[in-house]
Scaffold this motif. Structure first.
Motif, PDB file in Angstrom:
ATOM      1  N   TYR A 138       7.456   3.139   7.143  1.00  0.00           N
ATOM      2  CA  TYR A 138       6.784   4.046   8.083  1.00  0.00           C
ATOM      3  C   TYR A 138       5.551   3.435   8.737  1.00  0.00           C
ATOM      4  CZ  TYR A 138       9.746   7.539   5.878  1.00  0.00           C
ATOM      5  OH  TYR A 138      10.830   8.232   5.394  1.00  0.00           O
ATOM      6  N   HIS A 139       4.904   2.534   8.047  1.00  0.00           N
ATOM      7  CA  HIS A 139       3.633   1.987   8.543  1.00  0.00           C
ATOM      8  C   HIS A 139       3.675   0.462   8.636  1.00  0.00           C
ATOM      9  CE1 HIS A 139       2.098   5.999   7.979  1.00  0.00           C
ATOM     10  NE2 HIS A 139       2.361   5.954   6.701  1.00  0.00           N
ATOM     11  N   SER A 140       4.803  -0.073   9.047  1.00  0.00           N
ATOM     12  CA  SER A 140       4.963  -1.527   9.063  1.00  0.00           C
ATOM     13  C   SER A 140       3.972  -2.228   9.996  1.00  0.00           C
ATOM     14  CB  SER A 140       6.392  -1.901   9.453  1.00  0.00           C
ATOM     15  OG  SER A 140       6.693  -1.406  10.746  1.00  0.00           O
ATOM     16  N   ASN A 141       3.478  -1.533  11.003  1.00  0.00           N
ATOM     17  CA  ASN A 141       2.537  -2.139  11.943  1.00  0.00           C
ATOM     18  C   ASN A 141       1.124  -1.587  11.831  1.00  0.00           C
ATOM     19  OD1 ASN A 141       4.498  -3.829  13.163  1.00  0.00           O
ATOM     20  ND2 ASN A 141       5.261  -2.067  14.306  1.00  0.00           N
ATOM     21  N   ASN A 142       0.864  -0.846  10.754  1.00  0.00           N
ATOM     22  CA  ASN A 142      -0.448  -0.228  10.605  1.00  0.00           C
ATOM     23  C   ASN A 142      -0.905  -0.336   9.148  1.00  0.00           C
ATOM     24  OD1 ASN A 142      -2.716   1.430  10.487  1.00  0.00           O
ATOM     25  ND2 ASN A 142      -1.872   2.925  11.923  1.00  0.00           N
ATOM     26  N   ARG A 143      -1.544  -1.440   8.817  1.00  0.00           N
ATOM     27  CA  ARG A 143      -1.973  -1.688   7.438  1.00  0.00           C
ATOM     28  C   ARG A 143      -2.962  -0.629   6.957  1.00  0.00           C
ATOM     29  NH1 ARG A 143      -3.891  -7.500   5.490  1.00  0.00           N
ATOM     30  NH2 ARG A 143      -1.672  -7.844   5.494  1.00  0.00           N
ATOM     31  N   ASN A 144      -3.852  -0.168   7.832  1.00  0.00           N
ATOM     32  CA  ASN A 144      -4.828   0.843   7.424  1.00  0.00           C
ATOM     33  C   ASN A 144      -4.147   2.138   6.999  1.00  0.00           C
ATOM     34  OD1 ASN A 144      -7.008  -0.841   7.857  1.00  0.00           O
ATOM     35  ND2 ASN A 144      -7.376  -0.113   9.929  1.00  0.00           N
ATOM     36  N   GLU A 145      -3.161   2.576   7.757  1.00  0.00           N
ATOM     37  CA  GLU A 145      -2.450   3.815   7.411  1.00  0.00           C
ATOM     38  C   GLU A 145      -1.627   3.632   6.136  1.00  0.00           C
ATOM     39  OE1 GLU A 145      -2.060   7.704   7.634  1.00  0.00           O
ATOM     40  OE2 GLU A 145      -3.253   6.558   9.070  1.00  0.00           O
ATOM     41  N   TYR A 146      -1.030   2.470   5.992  1.00  0.00           N
ATOM     42  CA  TYR A 146      -0.275   2.140   4.781  1.00  0.00           C
ATOM     43  C   TYR A 146      -1.181   2.255   3.556  1.00  0.00           C
ATOM     44  CZ  TYR A 146       1.973  -0.961   1.340  1.00  0.00           C
ATOM     45  OH  TYR A 146       2.505  -1.496   0.201  1.00  0.00           O
ATOM     46  N   THR A 147      -2.360   1.635   3.645  1.00  0.00           N
ATOM     47  CA  THR A 147      -3.311   1.660   2.537  1.00  0.00           C
ATOM     48  C   THR A 147      -3.798   3.078   2.264  1.00  0.00           C
ATOM     49  OG1 THR A 147      -3.983  -0.597   3.020  1.00  0.00           O
ATOM     50  CG2 THR A 147      -5.527   0.737   1.736  1.00  0.00           C
ATOM     51  N   LYS A 148      -4.131   3.793   3.317  1.00  0.00           N
ATOM     52  CA  LYS A 148      -4.612   5.172   3.180  1.00  0.00           C
ATOM     53  C   LYS A 148      -3.552   6.061   2.523  1.00  0.00           C
ATOM     54  CE  LYS A 148      -6.102   8.942   6.189  1.00  0.00           C
ATOM     55  NZ  LYS A 148      -6.317   9.313   7.598  1.00  0.00           N
ATOM     56  N   SER A 149      -2.295   5.833   2.861  1.00  0.00           N
ATOM     57  CA  SER A 149      -1.216   6.665   2.323  1.00  0.00           C
ATOM     58  C   SER A 149      -0.951   6.393   0.846  1.00  0.00           C
ATOM     59  CB  SER A 149       0.063   6.449   3.131  1.00  0.00           C
ATOM     60  OG  SER A 149      -0.132   6.866   4.461  1.00  0.00           O
ATOM     61  N   LYS A 150      -1.318   5.222   0.355  1.00  0.00           N
ATOM     62  CA  LYS A 150      -1.156   4.908  -1.071  1.00  0.00           C
ATOM     63  C   LYS A 150      -2.260   5.528  -1.922  1.00  0.00           C
ATOM     64  CE  LYS A 150      -1.342   0.469  -0.843  1.00  0.00           C
ATOM     65  NZ  LYS A 150      -1.381  -0.952  -1.215  1.00  0.00           N
ATOM     66  N   ALA A 151      -3.372   5.856  -1.304  1.00  0.00           N
ATOM     67  CA  ALA A 151      -4.575   6.268  -2.035  1.00  0.00           C
ATOM     68  C   ALA A 151      -4.373   7.433  -3.002  1.00  0.00           C
ATOM     69  CB  ALA A 151      -5.711   6.570  -1.058  1.00  0.00           C
ATOM     70  N   PRO A 152      -3.664   8.507  -2.628  1.00  0.00           N
ATOM     71  CA  PRO A 152      -3.510   9.603  -3.602  1.00  0.00           C
ATOM     72  C   PRO A 152      -2.782   9.168  -4.883  1.00  0.00           C
ATOM     73  CG  PRO A 152      -2.999  10.375  -1.388  1.00  0.00           C
ATOM     74  CD  PRO A 152      -3.140   8.879  -1.305  1.00  0.00           C
ATOM     75  N   PHE A 153      -1.759   8.353  -4.743  1.00  0.00           N
ATOM     76  CA  PHE A 153      -1.042   7.864  -5.927  1.00  0.00           C
ATOM     77  C   PHE A 153      -1.975   7.010  -6.791  1.00  0.00           C
ATOM     78  CE2 PHE A 153       1.390   4.852  -8.371  1.00  0.00           C
ATOM     79  CZ  PHE A 153       2.414   5.630  -8.907  1.00  0.00           C
ATOM     80  N   ILE A 154      -2.680   6.105  -6.154  1.00  0.00           N
ATOM     81  CA  ILE A 154      -3.588   5.217  -6.875  1.00  0.00           C
ATOM     82  C   ILE A 154      -4.655   6.027  -7.616  1.00  0.00           C
ATOM     83  CG2 ILE A 154      -5.383   3.447  -6.576  1.00  0.00           C
ATOM     84  CD1 ILE A 154      -3.599   2.354  -4.235  1.00  0.00           C
ATOM     85  N   GLN A 155      -5.219   7.015  -6.941  1.00  0.00           N
ATOM     86  CA  GLN A 155      -6.252   7.844  -7.569  1.00  0.00           C
ATOM     87  C   GLN A 155      -5.688   8.614  -8.764  1.00  0.00           C
ATOM     88  OE1 GLN A 155      -9.460   7.513  -6.818  1.00  0.00           O
ATOM     89  NE2 GLN A 155      -9.804   8.767  -8.605  1.00  0.00           N
ATOM     90  N   ARG A 156      -4.459   9.104  -8.636  1.00  0.00           N
ATOM     91  CA  ARG A 156      -3.823   9.841  -9.744  1.00  0.00           C
ATOM     92  C   ARG A 156      -3.650   8.918 -10.956  1.00  0.00           C
ATOM     93  NH1 ARG A 156       1.570  10.932 -11.309  1.00  0.00           N
ATOM     94  NH2 ARG A 156       2.380   9.832  -9.488  1.00  0.00           N
ATOM     95  N   VAL A 157      -3.209   7.695 -10.727  1.00  0.00           N
ATOM     96  CA  VAL A 157      -3.023   6.745 -11.824  1.00  0.00           C
ATOM     97  C   VAL A 157      -4.363   6.402 -12.475  1.00  0.00           C
ATOM     98  CG1 VAL A 157      -2.287   4.392 -12.410  1.00  0.00           C
ATOM     99  CG2 VAL A 157      -0.863   5.821 -10.916  1.00  0.00           C
ATOM    100  N   ILE A 158      -5.382   6.210 -11.667  1.00  0.00           N
ATOM    101  CA  ILE A 158      -6.712   5.905 -12.218  1.00  0.00           C
ATOM    102  C   ILE A 158      -7.201   7.057 -13.090  1.00  0.00           C
ATOM    103  CG2 ILE A 158      -9.152   5.587 -11.602  1.00  0.00           C
ATOM    104  CD1 ILE A 158      -8.091   3.955  -9.146  1.00  0.00           C
ATOM    105  N   GLU A 159      -6.997   8.281 -12.631  1.00  0.00           N
ATOM    106  CA  GLU A 159      -7.414   9.442 -13.427  1.00  0.00           C
ATOM    107  C   GLU A 159      -6.640   9.507 -14.745  1.00  0.00           C
ATOM    108  OE1 GLU A 159     -10.039  11.345 -12.945  1.00  0.00           O
ATOM    109  OE2 GLU A 159     -10.444  10.156 -11.151  1.00  0.00           O
ATOM    110  N   MET A 160      -5.350   9.215 -14.702  1.00  0.00           N
ATOM    111  CA  MET A 160      -4.547   9.185 -15.927  1.00  0.00           C
ATOM    112  C   MET A 160      -5.078   8.110 -16.878  1.00  0.00           C
ATOM    113  SD  MET A 160      -0.797   9.565 -14.144  1.00  0.00           S
ATOM    114  CE  MET A 160       0.139   9.252 -15.628  1.00  0.00           C
TER     115      MET A 160
END
Length: 158
Positions: free
Chosen positions: A128-150
């Motif tokens: 979905y974000h092959s040409n937009n690294r910022n959006e790709y990174t932003k879209s991963k953030a909720p998953f990453i935050q959930r794992v950090i909290e765990m």
């Protein structure tokens, strides 16, 4: 192997200024698909110490890249813009950023289920974000935050 070699180079030029040098990011987790970029975190006592790293790191191919949005880290890149081979992030050793990077990496390494979930998420987002690294990174953030909290919760309980 690439990380170990680069860690030695970084350690040689930074000496005791680098409290710790860690492999972070997707290439630090075996079996996780990743862009061919080695992410490296360096811990310092005071983030202002990183100002003295610019010239020594230049001798081994790193360029300082100011990131005004990230006031709690310093960023250096090795390789051309948008074709970097190594990203070096400098954090204070007492910062949440330092701790969170290690928590996320270590928790993924210990959980095949989360590792697979993250791999699948990265695949979908790459489409979905092959040409937009910022959006790709932003879209991963909720998953990453959930794992950090765990990981934090588990660290507290153990």
């Amino acid at each position: 192997m690439q990380f170990k070699q680069e860690k030695a180079h970084i350690g040689n030029v930074l000496g005791d200024n680098a409290i710790s040098i860690e492999h972070i990011g997707s290439t630090s987790v075996e079996g996780l698909m990743a862009k061919p970029i080695i992410d490296i975190a360096v811990a310092v006592r005071d983030l202002n110490d990183a100002d003295s790293f610019v010239e020594p790191l230049m001798t081994i191919g790193y360029e300082y890249v100011p990131k005004v949005d990230f006031i709690r880290r310093r960023f250096f890149r090795k390789g051309e813009w948008r074709k970097g081979t190594h990203h070096l992030h400098v954090y204070e050793i007492t910062s949440n950023e330092w701790r969170n990077n290690l928590l996320f990496r270590d928790y993924l390494r210990s959980s095949p289920v989360l590792l697979n979930q993250y791999a699948e998420l990265k695949k979908q987002l790459a489409k979905y974000h092959s040409n937009n690294r910022n959006e790709y990174t932003k879209s991963k953030a909720p998953f990453i935050q959930r794992v950090i909290e765990m990981a934090r919760k588990e660290n507290v309980e153990t």
